[in-house]
Design an enzyme around this catalytic site. Structure first.
Site, short mmCIF file in Angstrom:
data_model
loop_
_atom_site.label_atom_id
_atom_site.label_comp_id
_atom_site.label_asym_id
_atom_site.label_seq_id
_atom_site.Cartn_x
_atom_site.Cartn_y
_atom_site.Cartn_z
CG PHE A 160 38.79 -7.86 -24.89
CD1 PHE A 160 38.06 -6.68 -24.83
CD2 PHE A 160 39.12 -8.38 -26.14
CE1 PHE A 160 37.67 -6.02 -25.99
CE2 PHE A 160 38.74 -7.73 -27.30
CZ PHE A 160 38.01 -6.56 -27.23
NE ARG A 170 19.29 -6.43 -26.52
CZ ARG A 170 20.55 -6.00 -26.42
NH1 ARG A 170 21.29 -6.38 -25.40
NH2 ARG A 170 21.07 -5.20 -27.33
CE1 TYR A 204 23.73 -4.85 -41.76
CE2 TYR A 204 23.10 -6.01 -39.76
CZ TYR A 204 23.40 -4.84 -40.41
OH TYR A 204 23.39 -3.64 -39.73
NE ARG A 217 18.39 -0.16 -38.98
CZ ARG A 217 19.55 0.32 -39.40
NH1 ARG A 217 19.88 1.56 -39.16
NH2 ARG A 217 20.39 -0.43 -40.05
C1 D61 Z 1 36.06 -10.55 -28.85
C2 D61 Z 1 35.66 -9.47 -28.09
C3 D61 Z 1 34.73 -8.59 -28.58
C4 D61 Z 1 34.16 -8.80 -29.84
C5 D61 Z 1 34.56 -9.91 -30.58
C6 D61 Z 1 35.52 -10.78 -30.08
C7 D61 Z 1 34.01 -10.12 -31.85
C8 D61 Z 1 33.10 -9.25 -32.34
C9 D61 Z 1 32.69 -8.15 -31.61
C10 D61 Z 1 33.22 -7.92 -30.36
C11 D61 Z 1 31.70 -7.20 -32.22
C12 D61 Z 1 30.37 -7.42 -31.59
C13 D61 Z 1 29.32 -6.50 -32.04
C14 D61 Z 1 28.09 -6.78 -31.20
C15 D61 Z 1 27.38 -5.53 -30.81
N1 D61 Z 1 26.78 -4.97 -31.98
C16 D61 Z 1 26.90 -3.69 -32.30
O1 D61 Z 1 27.56 -2.92 -31.64
C17 D61 Z 1 26.17 -3.27 -33.58
O2 D61 Z 1 26.98 -2.46 -34.40
C18 D61 Z 1 27.88 -3.20 -35.19
C19 D61 Z 1 28.80 -2.26 -35.98
C20 D61 Z 1 29.80 -1.56 -35.08
C21 D61 Z 1 30.68 -2.53 -34.34
C22 D61 Z 1 31.36 -1.82 -33.25
C23 D61 Z 1 32.20 -2.66 -32.33
C24 D61 Z 1 31.62 -3.35 -31.29
C25 D61 Z 1 32.39 -3.99 -30.36
C26 D61 Z 1 33.77 -3.92 -30.43
C27 D61 Z 1 34.37 -3.21 -31.49
C28 D61 Z 1 33.57 -2.59 -32.43
C29 D61 Z 1 35.77 -3.11 -31.53
C30 D61 Z 1 36.54 -3.69 -30.57
C31 D61 Z 1 35.94 -4.39 -29.52
C32 D61 Z 1 34.59 -4.52 -29.45
C33 D61 Z 1 24.87 -2.54 -33.22
O3 D61 Z 1 25.14 -1.35 -32.57
C34 D61 Z 1 24.20 -1.02 -31.61
C35 D61 Z 1 24.49 0.38 -31.14
O4 D61 Z 1 24.45 1.27 -31.98
O5 D61 Z 1 24.75 0.55 -29.95
C36 D61 Z 1 24.12 -2.34 -34.50
O6 D61 Z 1 23.97 -1.21 -34.98
O7 D61 Z 1 23.64 -3.36 -35.01
MG MG Z 2 24.28 -0.61 -37.04
#
Ligand code: D61
Ligand code: MG
Length: 416
Positions: free
Chosen positions: A289, A219, A172, A229
């Site tokens: 970043f 968290r 997941y 959920r």
């Molecule tokens: C380097 C820099 C940033 C990085 C990386 C490597 C590798 C992975 C990620 C960022 C993604 C980290 C996601 C951690 C936070 N989790 C969420 O936002 C959850 O949603 C996941 C699905 C949508 C992902 C969106 C995303 C997040 C960060 C990004 C990106 C896309 C694109 C580019 C850069 C960063 C979480 O959402 C909480 C909410 O609704 O606020 C959930 O629903 O579980």
């Molecule tokens: Mg989500």
């Protein structure tokens, strides 16, 4: 600002970081000459506390592409997260979102009124217009990741399918966060900022996302429980309670903390990969970043460890001063390795010797220390420098810095 300073009063280096941050000129990011770009970044700032700043600090070549990548996936996630949408409506949108992003003028108004990022989808035509102007190479990467993430989300949203085993948990997290890491690595290599090796190391890219997502899932126990959920895998919580709800009951406090250290230990397993990934990243703007969200995750994990608050309070966060200090310090692999070492020690210090994961967590902390010390020998001097900063002239620094800020706040209020 004043309350942030107060919270950091016993952490002088945070007070200094806060003051520097507050006094730094803040005229960056002016999009007023381009209305559609202004709208795009408005949505970035509205939907992300953690990523808006690091995305806007990227070099021009990648900035818009990564901003749009973020907003596309945030849009998709806003459909996934909405528990008021019926599955027969939700699933087709999740599975075809990769096609939707090519449909000029598409918007979505079916989200529940309380969905936090509902407005992004109401104005999603802004994101689509910007997506269609991107270089085709970036469009392809974004569409590919969107397809794979949407299918994965649809799988886990399907009635009856939940996070049972630890393998499911990793799967997941791969769909919702690991894939972001893969897409970002593809972009870094495609634009020539980084070597092709970065895109090739999908295992390490995946770990970048897993470490962030698992820290958030650990968290957000209470918040997710409230919304019904369940992302903690049953294979873990089942060892400590009959149900996820049972963990919060006061009589289960000891078991709950044991379960929590199991979750913390599971997340910590990705930290060595994160260091190895960051060691490949050479472009300074890409490095910050990538590194900033990871050091924030470690700081969060340290705060969570052995902390019963996660079962009693929603929205627990690290101090603003700590955030600003971490953002300022993570400029090189040696500094980041040093921050990992410092936080690993602090996590270990917070462990309870009677906890069943005491030894495992101790080993994980020792491994981080060892990997950092042998692969990034410069981190030893950085640990000393950072610790000296943290301890420097405790009361003197605090009082001076607090006085400077108090003065600045008074002047600002008087003349603003
Ligand atoms: C380097 C820099 C940033 C990085 C990386 C490597 C590798 C992975 C990620 C960022 C993604 C980290 C996601 C951690 C936070 N989790 C969420 O936002 C959850 O949603 C996941 C699905 C949508 C992902 C969106 C995303 C997040 C960060 C990004 C990106 C896309 C694109 C580019 C850069 C960063 C979480 O959402 C909480 C909410 O609704 O606020 C959930 O629903 O579980
Ligand atoms: Mg989500």
């Amino acid at each position: 600002m004043a309350s942030a300073i107060l919270a950091s009063l016993f952490h002088p280096s945070e007070v200094l970081a806060l003051v520097q941050y507050k006094l730094a000129p803040k005229t960056k990011y002016d999009y007023s000459n381009d209305k559609s770009r202004e709208r795009l970044y408005h949505h970035l700032n509205m939907t992300s506390r953690s990523f808006a700043a690091v995305i806007q600090d990227l070099d021009e070549e990648l900035k818009d592409a990564i901003c749009i990548f973020y907003l596309v996936l945030r849009g998709l996630d806003t459909i996934e997260d909405d528990m008021t949408l019926d599955l027969d409506i939700k699933l087709p949108y999740l599975k075809t979102f990769n096609e939707i992003i090519y449909k000029k003028g598409w918007t979505f108004t079916k989200n529940g009124p309380n969905e936090k990022d509902r407005q992004l989808l109401v104005e999603f035509d802004v994101v689509i217009d910007a997506f269609l102007k991107l270089k085709p190479a970036y469009q392809t990467i974004i569409a590919d990741i969107t397809k794979r993430m949407g299918d994965g989300m649809a799988h886990y949203a399907t009635a009856g399918i939940c996070v049972n085993t630890i393998a499911d948990y990793d799967e997941y997290c791969h769909y919702v966060a690991g894939l972001v890491g893969l897409g970002l690595s593809d972009m870094f290599s495609a634009c020539g900022f980084e070597s092709p090796m970065v895109a090739k190391r999908k295992d390490l890219s995946n770990s970048m996302g897993l470490f962030l997502q698992k820290t958030n899932i650990t968290r957000d126990y209470l918040e997710d429980l409230r919304d019904k959920r369940f992302f903690w895998p049953k294979e873990i919580w089942g060892q400590y309670a009959e149900s996820m709800e049972d963990l919060v009951k006061p009589e289960n406090k000891e078991k709950a903390l044991q379960c929590l250290s199991h979750m913390v230990h599971n997340a910590m397993k990705h930290m060595k990969d994160v260091l190895e990934y960051l060691n490949m990243i050479k472009n300074p703007s890409c490095f910050k970043f990538c590194a900033i969200p990871q050091v924030m995750a470690i700081a969060t994990l340290k705060m969570l460890h052995n902390n019963y608050m996660i079962f009693t309070h929603e929205n627990i966060k690290i101090r603003k001063g700590e955030t600003v200090w971490l953002m300022k310090e993570c400029t090189s692999i040696d500094a980041v390795a040093a921050i990992f070492r410092i936080y690993a020690r602090e996590i270990n210090n917070k462990s309870n010797p009677l906890d069943p994961h005491f030894i495992d967590i101790g080993i994980a902390c020792g491994e981080i220390e060892q990997v950092a010390e042998s692969l990034y020998p410069g981190s030893t001097a950085e640990v000393a420098r950072l610790k000296a900063g943290v301890l420097a002239g405790t009361s003197g620094t605090v009082l001076t810095a607090a006085a400077v800020v108090a003065g600045a706040v008074v002047l600002k209020n008087k003349y603003a």
